[in-house]
Scaffold this motif. Structure first.
Motif, PDB file in Angstrom:
ATOM      1  N   ARG A  58       1.282  -1.266   0.281  1.00 14.27           N
ATOM      2  CA  ARG A  58      -0.138   0.167   0.025  1.00 14.27           C
ATOM      3  C   ARG A  58       0.860   1.078  -0.147  1.00 14.27           C
ATOM      4  NH1 ARG A  58      -4.915   0.116   0.278  1.00 14.27           N
ATOM      5  NH2 ARG A  58      -5.149  -2.295   1.290  1.00 14.27           N
ATOM      6  N   SER A  78      -3.136   4.178  -2.120  1.00 15.34           N
ATOM      7  CA  SER A  78      -3.642   2.594  -3.749  1.00 15.34           C
ATOM      8  C   SER A  78      -2.809   1.372  -2.946  1.00 15.34           C
ATOM      9  CB  SER A  78      -2.836   3.259  -4.594  1.00 15.34           C
ATOM     10  OG  SER A  78      -1.465   4.302  -4.651  1.00 15.34           O
ATOM     11  N   LEU A  79      -2.674   0.321  -4.255  1.00 20.64           N
ATOM     12  CA  LEU A  79      -2.302  -0.919  -3.843  1.00 20.64           C
ATOM     13  C   LEU A  79      -1.119  -1.532  -5.064  1.00 20.64           C
ATOM     14  CD1 LEU A  79      -4.844  -3.502  -2.983  1.00 20.64           C
ATOM     15  CD2 LEU A  79      -2.581  -2.397  -1.111  1.00 20.64           C
TER      16      LEU A  79
END
Length: 369
Positions: free
Chosen positions: A239, A244-245
């Protein structure tokens, strides 16, 4: 302890009920392991969670929750392979202890016995650090890991000597044997000792002495330059600061090497710990040394560390033995008890502090149910 026999007793997806759910008032109740995995996905925001749970009867159930690919929504592979990070350390420790049993390595011999002159730095001297202190993290060696560099260039290959040179630019944390402090450099040195004594690459020794010996069909030590996960697997993520990943599935684990490079499944991890505690990998004398622990409360209260094998207290009494592992994309936790219970849980992103506690609670619940 009996060796684990894998039984495909039911594979769950998030929100499903286990095949042997408990009943209350005539209505099926969610399996507690499945509920724990569902919560890790829904409440903690982890992309996927996988678990393998062995009962005293030797039966194993596998579970999944979440998605194996956040972009496509693909299902999590049943008992999929994951990078196991520092769960590699017990494998490395077992090989060292096998060499101890063979009379080729002395636990209380200095590192310089095997690698003369290699370990020198500010407050660091391989003549004063023993093999035992390496395996128990009581050597005082600083850690070589640079997390920023790894995340910035995840497919870069690192030679073990390059990693050691990075560690030796730092000063010793403390005098050998005076404290406990976790450092991947200890296992880097253990891996180098294995290679020097056996004359073979570390990965070959791990595969020959452990993986092939007890039939871990889905476990392997990656070869140099191997950035992929070979069998069906959920993708692993990190992350970013904005939440966001980012996909870190393709990664060269050479920077983890003897401290964290291996790939396995939750059921194979259970098989490994069951075989280890059951005396199938090292003689009783070496297993007793492995289980001789020192306090390591900087990890969590009650945590104690032996020679690559750690113990944690259970809420239902007693302890379980295992390790745990963190690597970009994956986090694994769990272990086994002396009476045959075993649980391994993997999630596909490094959890935050709260989620990490939830994983630990899920392991405890599974072992105590």
């Amino acid at each position: 302890m009996a060796v684990v026999t894998a039984v495909a007793a039911g594979v769950m997806t998030a929100g499903a009920l286990a095949p042997t759910a408990a009943f209350a008032g005539g209505k099926p109740q969610p399996d507690s392991v499945q509920s724990s995995l569902n919560a890790l996905v829904k409440d903690d925001g982890l992309p996927a969670a996988l678990a393998s749970v062995q009962g005293r009867d030797g039966r194993t159930r596998t579970y999944t929750a979440g998605v194996g690919d956040v972009a496509t929504g693909a299902k999590v592979p049943v008992d999929g392979q994951v990078r196991i990070g520092s769960n590699t350390k017990p494998f490395t420790a077992v090989v060292v202890l096998q060499l101890v049993a063979e009379g080729k390595v002395g636990l209380d011999s200095p590192v310089d016995t095997y690698l003369p002159g290699l370990l020198r730095g500010d407050g660091i001297d391989g003549r004063n650090i023993t093999v035992r202190q390496l395996l128990q993290h009581t050597s005082g060696l600083p850690d070589y890991v640079d997390k920023g560099a790894i995340l910035a260039d995840p497919t870069r290959y690192y030679e073990p000597r390059e990693l050691l040179d990075a560690a030796l630019t730092q000063k010793a944390r403390f005098a050998p044997g005076t404290r406990w402090s976790y450092s991947n450099t200890n296992y880097l040195m253990a891996g180098l000792i294995i290679q020097k004594v056996t004359g073979r690459p570390l990965g070959e020794e791990v595969n020959r002495r452990i993986v092939d010996r007890i039939g871990l069909r889905h476990t392997y030590f990656p070869t140099p330059g191997d950035t992929s996960i070979r069998e069906a697997h959920p993708k692993g993520y990190n992350r970013d600061a904005d939440g966001s990943l980012r996909d870190y599935t393709e990664l060269d684990p050479s920077w983890g090497w003897a401290a964290g490079a291996a790939v396995s499944t939750t059921s194979d991890i259970n098989r490994f710990y069951a075989a280890l505690l059951g005396g199938r990998l090292i003689p009783a004398a070496q297993l007793a040394e492995m289980r001789t622990t020192v306090p390591a409360d900087e990890v969590t209260p009650g945590f104690r560390y032996g020679l690559g094998l750690a113990s944690r207290p259970l809420s239902c009494g007693g302890v379980y033995w295992g390790h745990g592992g963190t690597i970009p994309g994956y986090y694994t936790a769990g272990g086994a008890t002396d009476d045959g219970r075993a649980t391994s849980i993997a999630v596909t992103a490094i959890p935050g502090d709260a989620a990490e506690k939830h994983v630990a609670a899920a392991v405890d619940s599974a072992l105590c149910r």
